[in-house]
Design a protein around this motif. Structure first.
Motif, PDB file in Angstrom:
ATOM      1  N   UNK A   1      -3.637  -7.258  -5.397  1.00  0.00           N
ATOM      2  CA  UNK A   1      -3.579  -8.093  -4.197  1.00  0.00           C
ATOM      3  C   UNK A   1      -3.152  -7.192  -3.051  1.00  0.00           C
ATOM      4  N   UNK A   2      -3.915  -7.165  -1.967  1.00  0.00           N
ATOM      5  CA  UNK A   2      -3.568  -6.396  -0.772  1.00  0.00           C
ATOM      6  C   UNK A   2      -3.485  -7.365   0.405  1.00  0.00           C
ATOM      7  N   UNK A   3      -2.331  -7.372   1.075  1.00  0.00           N
ATOM      8  CA  UNK A   3      -2.138  -8.274   2.199  1.00  0.00           C
ATOM      9  C   UNK A   3      -1.761  -7.523   3.465  1.00  0.00           C
ATOM     10  N   UNK A   4      -2.584  -7.665   4.495  1.00  0.00           N
ATOM     11  CA  UNK A   4      -2.310  -7.064   5.799  1.00  0.00           C
ATOM     12  C   UNK A   4      -1.815  -8.151   6.751  1.00  0.00           C
ATOM     13  N   UNK A   5      -0.905  -7.784   7.657  1.00  0.00           N
ATOM     14  CA  UNK A   5      -0.331  -8.753   8.578  1.00  0.00           C
ATOM     15  C   UNK A   5      -0.260  -8.150   9.979  1.00  0.00           C
ATOM     16  N   UNK A   6      -0.839  -8.865  10.939  1.00  0.00           N
ATOM     17  CA  UNK A   6      -0.777  -8.460  12.334  1.00  0.00           C
ATOM     18  C   UNK A   6      -0.024  -9.470  13.158  1.00  0.00           C
ATOM     19  N   UNK A   7       0.105  -9.230  14.474  1.00  0.00           N
ATOM     20  CA  UNK A   7       0.843 -10.164  15.334  1.00  0.00           C
ATOM     21  C   UNK A   7       0.259 -11.575  15.316  1.00  0.00           C
ATOM     22  N   UNK A   8      -1.088 -11.685  15.288  1.00  0.00           N
ATOM     23  CA  UNK A   8      -1.728 -13.003  15.318  1.00  0.00           C
ATOM     24  C   UNK A   8      -2.668 -13.237  14.144  1.00  0.00           C
ATOM     25  N   UNK A   9      -2.686 -12.329  13.166  1.00  0.00           N
ATOM     26  CA  UNK A   9      -3.670 -12.437  12.097  1.00  0.00           C
ATOM     27  C   UNK A   9      -3.093 -11.990  10.759  1.00  0.00           C
TER      28      UNK A   9
ATOM     29  N   UNK B   1       7.380  -4.410  -3.107  1.00  0.00           N
ATOM     30  CA  UNK B   1       7.802  -3.791  -1.850  1.00  0.00           C
ATOM     31  C   UNK B   1       7.013  -2.510  -1.573  1.00  0.00           C
ATOM     32  N   UNK B   2       5.921  -2.299  -2.335  1.00  0.00           N
ATOM     33  CA  UNK B   2       5.060  -1.135  -2.152  1.00  0.00           C
ATOM     34  C   UNK B   2       3.909  -1.482  -1.211  1.00  0.00           C
ATOM     35  N   UNK B   3       3.347  -0.445  -0.589  1.00  0.00           N
ATOM     36  CA  UNK B   3       2.187  -0.634   0.287  1.00  0.00           C
ATOM     37  C   UNK B   3       1.059   0.296  -0.146  1.00  0.00           C
ATOM     38  N   UNK B   4      -0.170  -0.106   0.166  1.00  0.00           N
ATOM     39  CA  UNK B   4      -1.352   0.699  -0.122  1.00  0.00           C
ATOM     40  C   UNK B   4      -2.365   0.431   0.976  1.00  0.00           C
ATOM     41  N   UNK B   5      -2.842   1.494   1.608  1.00  0.00           N
ATOM     42  CA  UNK B   5      -3.783   1.377   2.723  1.00  0.00           C
ATOM     43  C   UNK B   5      -3.224   0.490   3.836  1.00  0.00           C
ATOM     44  N   UNK B   6      -1.912   0.569   4.013  1.00  0.00           N
ATOM     45  CA  UNK B   6      -1.269  -0.202   5.058  1.00  0.00           C
ATOM     46  C   UNK B   6      -1.030  -1.654   4.712  1.00  0.00           C
ATOM     47  N   UNK B   7      -1.325  -2.050   3.482  1.00  0.00           N
ATOM     48  CA  UNK B   7      -1.180  -3.443   3.060  1.00  0.00           C
ATOM     49  C   UNK B   7      -0.067  -3.590   2.032  1.00  0.00           C
ATOM     50  N   UNK B   8       0.576  -4.750   2.031  1.00  0.00           N
ATOM     51  CA  UNK B   8       1.518  -5.071   0.960  1.00  0.00           C
ATOM     52  C   UNK B   8       0.736  -5.194  -0.346  1.00  0.00           C
ATOM     53  N   UNK B   9       1.311  -4.633  -1.439  1.00  0.00           N
ATOM     54  CA  UNK B   9       0.610  -4.637  -2.732  1.00  0.00           C
ATOM     55  C   UNK B   9       1.252  -5.641  -3.681  1.00  0.00           C
ATOM     56  N   UNK B  10       0.385  -6.391  -4.400  1.00  0.00           N
ATOM     57  CA  UNK B  10       0.883  -7.345  -5.376  1.00  0.00           C
ATOM     58  C   UNK B  10      -0.092  -7.541  -6.522  1.00  0.00           C
ATOM     59  N   UNK B  11       0.250  -8.465  -7.417  1.00  0.00           N
ATOM     60  CA  UNK B  11      -0.591  -8.788  -8.576  1.00  0.00           C
ATOM     61  C   UNK B  11      -0.358 -10.250  -8.961  1.00  0.00           C
ATOM     62  N   UNK B  12      -1.230 -10.794  -9.835  1.00  0.00           N
ATOM     63  CA  UNK B  12      -1.141 -12.219 -10.154  1.00  0.00           C
ATOM     64  C   UNK B  12      -1.778 -12.527 -11.502  1.00  0.00           C
ATOM     65  N   UNK B  13      -1.487 -13.715 -11.996  1.00  0.00           N
ATOM     66  CA  UNK B  13      -2.179 -14.251 -13.168  1.00  0.00           C
ATOM     67  C   UNK B  13      -2.270 -15.763 -13.027  1.00  0.00           C
TER      68      UNK B  13
END
Length: 303
Positions: A133-141, A87-99
């Motif tokens: 992992x950084x995920x940005x979300x816009x209205x159409x993108x 539930x954290x953000x970085x540079x306006x993006x949702x932050x995550x991690x994976x393996x």
């Protein structure tokens, strides 16, 4: 051309082949994501399983010509992936991690300079850990950036072209985007790229050149929840292998179709795809590049 063909044949049966045969000079198996691949999911913990069956029709040399003889094989892979979007953000993006923890079962039947030989191996491959992992979300993108490392954990034998490990580590950088058409977002186009930077392969002293792979898709989601689309991948080795006897660079291209279905009420998504490789060229490290057809099933569960 005759010299290249002989060199490729020799490499198939000797120590110059890296495995598995799925990737073009890299760790990441092309075609495992497909439609909507460039959109990071909402916050939560996800399990994603990949089941991939790859039939090798032939091996091609550096010019894309099939090597003499009947060279075939199969690769069956099961990949276990955990994705945690915080539930954290970085540079306006949702932050995550994976393996990612892959398992392989590889069988090759090859014509070599010493006669027909069979090679096989099975077990856990090299493990991937992605702390970003950084995920940005816009209205159409949607847009995604990720970074991680493939660790040299799988067994590798330079004399066995079916080895489940690569024998080297890889830094992998990911960048992708997705555009949704219309207010209802029923149509979409996506592209997801992977850039790989390798370390030296201990058994051979060769450092594979950097490579770049692009997965793309054009899809439509129907009112009943079914998604259909056209998918494909294109992979290029951008730099020649350091320490290899030639400057040949690997390349691979495929096109296919995908179908998927999302059950929001139970947090499950199923996707299936078929890919046909229509072009492949061998690089210096492996001597030849496999060309074939792949069937991929993908299961995602919100945990």
């Amino acid at each position: 051309m005759k010299y290249q063909t002989l060199a490729s044949l020799a490499a198939l049966g000797a120590s110059a082949v890296a495995a598995p045969a799925l990737a073009a000079n890299g760790h990441y198996p092309p075609g495992i994501e497909g439609l909507s691949a460039a959109a990071a999911p909402p916050a939560g913990l996800y399990y994603r399983g990949y089941l991939l069956h790859y039939d090798i029709d032939n091996f091609n040399d550096a010019s894309g010509e099939a090597l003499p003889g009947d060279n075939t094989g199969t690769v069956n892979a099961l990949g276990h992936r955990l994705i945690w979007i915080t539930d954290k953000t970085f540079l306006g993006a949702d932050y995550g991690m994976e393996t990612i923890i892959p398992m392989f079962d590889t069988e090759l039947d090859l014509e070599t300079p010493v006669g027909r030989q069979g090679f096989d191996d099975e077990g856990f491959g090299d493990i991937f850990v992605g702390p970003v992992i950084l995920g940005w979300h816009g209205p159409q993108w949607d847009a995604t950036f990720a970074a991680g490392h493939w660790f040299d954990t799988g067994d590798f034998d330079a004399a066995n072209p079916a080895s489940v490990g690569k024998g080297y580590g890889t830094i992998m950088l990911t960048l992708g985007g997705m555009w949704h058409f219309g207010a209802e977002k029923t149509w979409n186009v996506s592209a997801l790229s992977r850039y790989e930077i390798k370390t030296e392969q201990d058994d051979t002293g060769i450092t594979p050149g950097d490579s770049w792979l692009l997965e793309w898709g054009i899809g439509q989601r129907l009112s009943n929840g079914l998604e259909l689309g056209l998918v494909g991948y294109d992979a290029w080795q951008l730099e020649a292998d350091d320490g290899a006897p030639t400057t040949d660079k690997a390349e691979r291209h495929a096109i296919g179709a995908e179908v998927g279905y999302l059950w929001p009420s139970v947090g499950v998504m199923l996707k299936g795809a078929y890919y046909h490789e229509y072009d492949a060229e061998g690089g210096a490290l492996k001597g030849a590049e496999s060309e074939g057809d792949a069937l991929r099933l993908q299961f995602t569960k919100f945990l």
